[in-house]
Design an enzyme around this catalytic site. Sequence first.
Site, PDB file in Angstrom:
ATOM      1  N   HIS A 130       0.832  -1.206   0.000  1.00  0.00           N
ATOM      2  CA  HIS A 130       0.000   0.000   0.000  1.00  0.00           C
ATOM      3  C   HIS A 130       0.866   1.255   0.000  1.00  0.00           C
ATOM      4  O   HIS A 130       1.982   1.257   0.535  1.00  0.00           O
ATOM      5  CB  HIS A 130      -0.928  -0.003   1.215  1.00  0.00           C
ATOM      6  CG  HIS A 130      -1.911  -1.123   1.192  1.00  0.00           C
ATOM      7  ND1 HIS A 130      -2.472  -1.643   2.338  1.00  0.00           N
ATOM      8  CD2 HIS A 130      -2.440  -1.834   0.159  1.00  0.00           C
ATOM      9  CE1 HIS A 130      -3.301  -2.616   2.014  1.00  0.00           C
ATOM     10  NE2 HIS A 130      -3.303  -2.748   0.700  1.00  0.00           N
ATOM     11  N   HIS A 286      -4.143  -5.648 -12.265  1.00  0.00           N
ATOM     12  CA  HIS A 286      -4.250  -4.535 -11.300  1.00  0.00           C
ATOM     13  C   HIS A 286      -2.914  -3.850 -11.056  1.00  0.00           C
ATOM     14  O   HIS A 286      -2.832  -2.890 -10.289  1.00  0.00           O
ATOM     15  CB  HIS A 286      -4.855  -5.019  -9.985  1.00  0.00           C
ATOM     16  CG  HIS A 286      -3.929  -5.782  -9.075  1.00  0.00           C
ATOM     17  ND1 HIS A 286      -3.078  -6.770  -9.521  1.00  0.00           N
ATOM     18  CD2 HIS A 286      -3.740  -5.697  -7.733  1.00  0.00           C
ATOM     19  CE1 HIS A 286      -2.407  -7.264  -8.485  1.00  0.00           C
ATOM     20  NE2 HIS A 286      -2.783  -6.627  -7.395  1.00  0.00           N
TER      21      HIS A 286
END
Length: 368
Positions: A130, A286
Amino acid sequence: MSADIHIIASSGSWIEQSAIDQLHHSAVLEGIERVVGLPDLHAGRGIAVGAAFWSPGHVHPPLVGSDIGCGIALWQGDLPLRKFRADAAERKLHGLEGRWSGDAAAALGDAGLPADLMGEALGTIGGGNHFAELLRVEAVLDEAGFDASGLATDRVLLMVHSGSRGLGQAILDRHARMAGGSSALLADGAEGAAYLAEHDQAMAWAVLNRQVIAHRFLDRLGMAGTRLLDICHNSVTPHRGGWLHRKGAAPADKGLVVVPGSRGDLTYVVRPRSEAGDIALASLAHGAGRKWSRSETKGKLGRRVTAAALERTPLGGRVICEDRDLIFEEAPQAYKDIHRVVRDLVEAGLVDPVATLRPLLTYKVRRS
């Protein structure tokens, strides 16, 4: 019986055998009838990442995973690119790991969520892969598509990649205990309905989390911003009369998609084609996908690359990551070639590239 498996990747793409083995394992789960592997396919914790799975009547929580709602949102700031100063931005970005000073209960309530639902974590990025990243437009690849995107070539962009933090893990663990060894839940049964309700809450929480993260970063940088897109990578949603699970896969039916490379490479903005619905279960890569696992990345780089060297990228970007293990685990060398991944999507007839974005500053974690 095993489900139909289709892997979308060219002969020039490298996909590890363990990821393929995981796809085959998932293909024999109860009720699964179609499985698609995307060009960023890589091995995960028992379930391949970069894949989509369809069932006519069952939901499988492990096929969504522990970070329900994880995804990427893109904001366009009002700061002209010519006024951006990396040194100043780096100095301003401190203290973003702590609790958000805003009214979490009110924000959760406005989003239709319980006011006490993990408010202490709201607005935090988390670990792993992240990040929050400042970018600029590098190249326009499709003038008409770019004009329709809302993007501008002279503005600073903010990309936020985060999810539902510990909420998704708690939901997965709870249903694993209830399942008694089987991951299959009938979607129209009591347990399936309970999982889907919690899943939808985690999805909404993750979207709100990205929004609050962006607010915190933009505010710290003295910018306002407009959200251009928010896409989810881990979910189960209704699709063609059944249930479509995405594990590390972007939706091809929600408009423009960003497909990021590593922090040391470009990000692509692509426009999905309608063909993706049939060929790829309405799903796209992704990101670049991992080439090396976290443990082997540090082993491969630890003796020949310093942490300080990893704070600068080949494209001139900066990296803020004061966790020594994490800066190695997430090194650009650990990821596949994003250009090859996107070419595979193009050659399969799934997308049209619209633009590329260059990272200016990637924020992972600070100690204070």
